[in-house]
Design a protein around this motif. Structure first.
Motif, PDB file in Angstrom:
ATOM      1  N   ASP A  94      24.396  13.884  -2.545  1.00 31.69           N
ATOM      2  CA  ASP A  94      23.252  14.774  -2.330  1.00 31.69           C
ATOM      3  C   ASP A  94      22.367  14.280  -1.189  1.00 31.69           C
ATOM      4  OD1 ASP A  94      23.995  16.595  -4.229  1.00 31.69           O
ATOM      5  OD2 ASP A  94      22.898  15.614  -5.851  1.00 31.69           O
TER       6      ASP A  94
ATOM      7  N   LYS B 236      27.901  20.979   0.910  1.00 34.82           N
ATOM      8  CA  LYS B 236      27.984  20.312  -0.388  1.00 34.82           C
ATOM      9  C   LYS B 236      29.290  20.676  -1.104  1.00 34.82           C
ATOM     10  CE  LYS B 236      24.312  19.554  -3.090  1.00 34.82           C
ATOM     11  NZ  LYS B 236      23.234  19.715  -4.082  1.00 34.82           N
TER      12      LYS B 236
ATOM     13  N   ASP C 166      21.592  16.280   2.206  1.00 36.27           N
ATOM     14  CA  ASP C 166      20.222  16.570   2.631  1.00 36.27           C
ATOM     15  C   ASP C 166      19.949  16.097   4.057  1.00 36.27           C
ATOM     16  OD1 ASP C 166      19.604  17.782   0.289  1.00 36.27           O
ATOM     17  OD2 ASP C 166      18.634  16.039  -0.628  1.00 36.27           O
TER      18      ASP C 166
END
Lengths: 196, 196
Positions: free
Chosen positions: B180, B96, B184
């Motif tokens: 995001d 991230k 994930d």
DNA sequence: TTGAAATATGAATCAGTATTCATGTTTCAT
DNA sequence: ATGAAACATGAATACTGATTCATATTTCAA
């Protein structure tokens, strides 16, 4: 800008191919800007001006080489994967085939990567097309329960990223690397992840 | 070829920094060959010749930018990963952070990738150093049972490949992507693989 | 304060190379 | 066989842009 018309005579077709191969060799080893048209035509054993009979610019041959690379890669991976018993084995076979391809035609590989800086559209098209087909395969396999559910597109790009980087590190940079070992380790991670 | 001596005066240090930042902006957006020294000095609001007081060539600034990028990336990822509870969470956090970094400094990211064609040694050093540290972390985690056993080096390169490619596709090319979500999905694949 | 070292300037130099073009030569459909 | 269309040639054109340099100006240690 646009590609010149395809040659009408046999001799023309041969010359064009000679020049294309010479361009692959020169641009593939020296890079786009270092490779001059003079280099290319010298290597093709033809006169400088002949280049412009078949290609309208240096960018033009370059684009054609990128397209060619796209077709070759897809054809080769498709074939390598064809008789895999299931999707997971197809992943292993595809990765191995890709690394072999990089070893066999390092210049074309380099050309595709340089396309990012010379002809972004061709570069994006190359990977986007590949990813589209790849993701479709993953979706099918997921539907038939061969894969755990997940975002096929993200997976496709991640898997392409693995192949590209391993090709660069273990094939282009290190000629003594044990490709089979690399494929096995990467495949194991792709299949089962790194969690204990 | 070699870097010029570091400036002795305050004014010198400021000018050097101005020029370095201008080089980042110009080379990062136009690319190495399209960005001229004149562009860079114009953007830095200084005279053409001033460039050569601080850098010995265009390649020279470029190399410095690549080094700078290496330090920044490592620092940023290290920090982002610092307070992860375990290695798996560190993977998620690192990915991230990297994607965020790409979003924030797309020009530096582009510079590193172009280095492959301008200064191979700097390019190799960048990734090799990163991979070395990365693999060491993975080995430690493996030893303490946080990861399933496997070749840490191959894993490090594969994981870097995932980050690079996802950064390119979902950050540089697609400004609307849901980072995001991408993180994930990629993390899930990295942790557990794609096998059902 | 002062002058030697640093720094600033931008016009001029220098080198390289993509592309064009006027002039032949070859091909191949008729 | 033949001539119009294709193709071949490489010198000349045209342009770009990196690097140098002679000439100011500024800094700062002594």
């Amino acid at each position: 800008m646009a590609t010149n018309p395809y040659p009408r005579t046999k001799r023309g077709a041969e010359r064009r191919e000679q020049i294309l191969r010479a361009a692959e060799a020169m641009i593939g080893t020296q890079g786009f800007s270092a490779a001059s048209i003079a280099d290319i035509t010298r290597h093709a054993k033809t006169a400088l001006g002949t280049f412009y009979i078949y290609f309208s610019s240096k960018e033009d041959v370059f684009r054609e080489l990128v397209l060619e690379m796209g077709q070759l890669t897809r054809a080769m991976v498709t074939q390598a994967v064809a008789d895999a018993p299931n999707r997971l084995e197809a992943e292993r076979a595809g990765l191995k085939a890709f690394l072999r391809f990089v070893a066999e035609r390092p210049s074309l590989y380099r050309i595709v990567e340089e396309a990012r800086f010379i002809d972004v559209e061709a570069y994006k098209a190359y990977f986007t097309n590949f990813a589209k087909a790849y993701a479709a395969q993953l979706r099918e396999a997921e539907a038939s329960g061969e894969l755990r559910p997940g975002d096929a597109e993200v997976r496709a790009w991640a898997l392409m990223g693995i192949a590209k980087t391993l090709g660069e590190r273990y094939v282009l940079w290190d000629e003594t690397a044990d490709i089979d070992h690399v494929v096995d380790e990467a495949y194991s991670m792709i299949r089962d992840g790194i969690a204990p």
